[in-house]
Design a protein around this motif. Structure first.
Motif, mmCIF file in Angstrom:
data_model
loop_
_atom_site.group_PDB
_atom_site.id
_atom_site.type_symbol
_atom_site.label_atom_id
_atom_site.label_comp_id
_atom_site.label_asym_id
_atom_site.label_seq_id
_atom_site.Cartn_x
_atom_site.Cartn_y
_atom_site.Cartn_z
ATOM 1 N N LEU A 44 53.434 26.752 40.541
ATOM 2 C CA LEU A 44 53.181 27.127 42.155
ATOM 3 C C LEU A 44 52.243 29.281 42.087
ATOM 4 C CD1 LEU A 44 52.290 26.406 44.967
ATOM 5 C CD2 LEU A 44 54.691 26.894 45.554
ATOM 6 N N THR A 45 51.643 29.580 43.055
ATOM 7 C CA THR A 45 51.102 30.425 43.062
ATOM 8 C C THR A 45 50.318 31.273 43.629
ATOM 9 O OG1 THR A 45 50.901 33.158 41.620
ATOM 10 C CG2 THR A 45 49.347 31.047 40.828
ATOM 11 N N GLN A 46 49.903 31.900 43.478
ATOM 12 C CA GLN A 46 48.042 33.158 45.076
ATOM 13 C C GLN A 46 46.914 32.094 43.504
ATOM 14 O OE1 GLN A 46 50.940 34.630 44.893
ATOM 15 N NE2 GLN A 46 51.046 35.212 47.115
ATOM 16 N N ARG A 47 46.057 32.508 44.669
ATOM 17 C CA ARG A 47 44.751 32.253 43.809
ATOM 18 C C ARG A 47 44.233 32.865 42.329
ATOM 19 N NH1 ARG A 47 42.285 27.669 45.652
ATOM 20 N NH2 ARG A 47 42.784 26.666 47.739
ATOM 21 N N GLY A 48 43.951 34.013 42.673
ATOM 22 C CA GLY A 48 44.281 35.040 42.192
ATOM 23 C C GLY A 48 44.837 35.310 40.907
ATOM 24 N N ASN A 49 45.963 34.216 40.648
ATOM 25 C CA ASN A 49 46.762 34.181 39.030
ATOM 26 C C ASN A 49 46.406 33.161 38.284
ATOM 27 O OD1 ASN A 49 48.377 36.627 39.929
ATOM 28 N ND2 ASN A 49 49.387 35.366 40.691
ATOM 29 N N VAL A 50 45.637 32.316 39.166
ATOM 30 C CA VAL A 50 45.459 30.923 38.335
ATOM 31 C C VAL A 50 44.613 30.472 37.292
ATOM 32 C CG1 VAL A 50 44.083 28.785 38.603
ATOM 33 C CG2 VAL A 50 44.922 29.393 40.545
ATOM 34 N N ARG A 51 43.676 31.264 37.040
ATOM 35 C CA ARG A 51 42.611 31.808 35.832
ATOM 36 C C ARG A 51 44.364 32.153 34.626
ATOM 37 N NH1 ARG A 51 39.222 35.942 33.067
ATOM 38 N NH2 ARG A 51 37.437 35.202 31.349
ATOM 39 N N PHE A 52 44.234 33.460 34.942
ATOM 40 C CA PHE A 52 46.049 33.803 33.472
ATOM 41 C C PHE A 52 46.660 32.710 33.330
ATOM 42 C CE2 PHE A 52 49.664 36.396 32.885
ATOM 43 C CZ PHE A 52 48.723 36.800 31.633
ATOM 44 N N LEU A 53 47.336 32.889 34.423
ATOM 45 C CA LEU A 53 48.639 31.230 34.019
ATOM 46 C C LEU A 53 48.374 30.484 33.895
ATOM 47 C CD1 LEU A 53 50.683 32.293 37.538
ATOM 48 C CD2 LEU A 53 51.443 32.954 34.902
ATOM 49 N N SER A 54 46.708 29.912 33.748
ATOM 50 C CA SER A 54 46.593 29.030 33.350
ATOM 51 C C SER A 54 45.958 28.572 31.750
ATOM 52 C CB SER A 54 45.475 27.925 34.079
ATOM 53 O OG SER A 54 44.455 28.799 34.228
ATOM 54 N N LYS A 55 46.065 29.717 31.805
ATOM 55 C CA LYS A 55 45.375 29.618 30.376
ATOM 56 C C LYS A 55 46.904 30.067 29.261
ATOM 57 C CE LYS A 55 41.319 30.353 30.150
ATOM 58 N NZ LYS A 55 40.075 28.346 29.704
ATOM 59 N N SER A 56 47.517 30.000 29.819
ATOM 60 C CA SER A 56 49.151 30.586 28.916
ATOM 61 C C SER A 56 49.497 29.295 28.120
ATOM 62 C CB SER A 56 50.756 31.322 29.777
ATOM 63 O OG SER A 56 50.953 30.233 30.580
ATOM 64 N N PRO A 57 49.756 29.859 26.974
ATOM 65 C CA PRO A 57 51.098 28.626 26.420
ATOM 66 C C PRO A 57 51.905 28.005 27.204
ATOM 67 C CG PRO A 57 51.516 30.617 25.549
ATOM 68 C CD PRO A 57 50.091 30.893 26.087
ATOM 69 N N PHE A 58 52.643 28.850 28.178
ATOM 70 C CA PHE A 58 53.705 27.997 29.022
ATOM 71 C C PHE A 58 53.203 26.773 30.066
ATOM 72 C CE2 PHE A 58 54.144 32.749 26.989
ATOM 73 C CZ PHE A 58 54.586 32.724 25.922
ATOM 74 N N VAL A 59 52.483 27.391 29.918
ATOM 75 C CA VAL A 59 52.219 26.791 31.481
ATOM 76 C C VAL A 59 51.217 25.437 32.011
ATOM 77 C CG1 VAL A 59 51.070 26.710 33.346
ATOM 78 C CG2 VAL A 59 52.066 28.846 33.042
ATOM 79 N N ASP A 60 51.445 24.104 32.325
ATOM 80 C CA ASP A 60 50.465 22.987 32.206
ATOM 81 C C ASP A 60 49.877 22.718 33.305
ATOM 82 O OD1 ASP A 60 51.730 22.052 29.892
ATOM 83 O OD2 ASP A 60 53.911 21.733 30.746
ATOM 84 N N ARG A 61 49.918 22.786 34.314
ATOM 85 C CA ARG A 61 49.894 22.795 36.311
ATOM 86 C C ARG A 61 49.683 24.394 36.884
ATOM 87 N NH1 ARG A 61 51.611 18.721 38.655
ATOM 88 N NH2 ARG A 61 50.335 19.144 40.257
#
Length: 337
Positions: A44-61
């Motif tokens: 659960l995060t801000q929109r500005g972090n979506v692209r970075f976090l969604s590409k990481s291998p540690f996050v599914d959604r």
């Protein structure tokens, strides 16, 4: 019933904050991925972090539906969280905002790790808010049985794993200095900071002087930062016109890739310095201890040094170059003619 028919355990991790916060959160996220190997991990995060976090291998959604301002929207969001049936919530933000989310989930609150009063896995160390985020996150997870039982000594908590970043960039030429017009060797200057809080930022004119000093040593000064640093870059280039202005022109993946090739990064405790340090760039943070806790906010990486002074006017360019020598010894070597 086959393995594919079994619903995975669902974990929610709260990472509210800036892009620098999101980068540092990769360290605890990697630990959580190792601990909850078969779980579906949502951040659960801000929109500005979506692209970075969604590409990481540690996050599914990635979920960006909080915070909500309208009561009806809050109610819908809380209801949806209940429907997700999260087995565990790890609140890495530990703010009044994230604590409020825990309260709103009453009376069907899930297992919760954080500072919220009444949660199942409270992180109640009285000194936790004085710790660096990496140390606080590691200690919090240790209380939940995540990571080594003995925990980590302060300052030795795991750094974010950024080795996956280059694989995300399809065009690898965008990770080369030449693609962006950068000469080598080069140094990143990150004069970021709020104009309303000038006491937290080394004077812009001094950044200009530093850019000239770097040029004299054959090092290309490159200005970086977010939109808030646009005007600062203009002021610096008025003093050092040859400084390359890449403010608000690099995405986080490109910046990380380039930071790993830089000879130095200079900033404060802002996002760009935090990310550069985490990427492995030799990083010098100039910090005013009257305005922030050095222990808590200083960028951390494999090669970082802090320059602390209660009055920024007393910090000269020579002082910065001398301090930088601790992480990049060649910085004081003048260019041979």
């Amino acid at each position: 019933m086959t393995g594919t028919d079994v619903n995975p355990e669902r974990i929610l991790v709260i990472v509210l904050g800036s892009l620098g916060d999101a980068v540092l959160a990769l360290a605890p996220l990697a630990m959580l991925r190792a601990h909850h190997r078969d779980a579906e991990i949502t951040v659960l995060t801000q929109r500005g972090n979506v692209r970075f976090l969604s590409k990481s291998p540690f996050v599914d959604r990635v979920d960006v539906r909080w915070p909500q301002t309208k009561l009806v929207d809050k109610a819908k969001f809380i209801w949806s969280l209940h429907q997700e049936r999260y087995a565990m919530v790890y609140d890495l933000t530990n703010s009044a905002e994230s604590d409020a989310l825990f309260k709103l989930m009453w009376p069907l609150q899930p297992k919760w790790s954080g500072g919220a009063v009444g949660c199942s896995h409270p992180h109640v160390d009285r000194t936790r808010l004085t710790l660096h985020r990496l140390d606080r996150h590691a200690e919090q997870l240790m209380t939940c049985g995540v990571g080594p039982k003995e925990g980590f000594a302060p300052g030795l908590s795991p750094l974010p794993d950024l080795d996956w970043v280059e694989s995300v960039v399809k065009d690898h030429t965008k990770l080369t200095p030449r693609h962006h017009g950068i000469g080598e060797p080069f140094a990143f200057l990150a004069p970021e900071g709020s104009a309303a809080e000038p006491t937290k930022r080394w004077p812009t004119a001094r950044y200009g002087e530093l850019a000239l000093a770097l040029e004299a040593r054959g090092i290309q000064p490159v200005l970086v930062g977010g939109p808030a640093a646009v005007e600062l870059a203009v002021e610096i280039r008025a003093i050092a016109p040859k400084a390359l202005d890449l403010v608000a022109r690099l995405d986080v993946f490109q910046f990380i890739g380039l930071a790993r090739q830089s000879i130095l990064a200079v900033g404060s405790e802002g996002d760009m310095a935090i990310i550069a340090a985490a990427a492995g760039a030799p990083t010098l943070a100039i910090i005013n201890p009257n305005e922030t806790s050095v222990r808590k906010a200083a960028p951390r990486g494999t090669a970082t040094v802090g320059l602390v002074a209660r009055n920024f006017d007393t910090i000269r360019v020579q002082d910065v170059l001398a301090a930088a020598r601790a992480v990049t010894p060649t910085i004081l070597e003048a260019q041979t003619s």
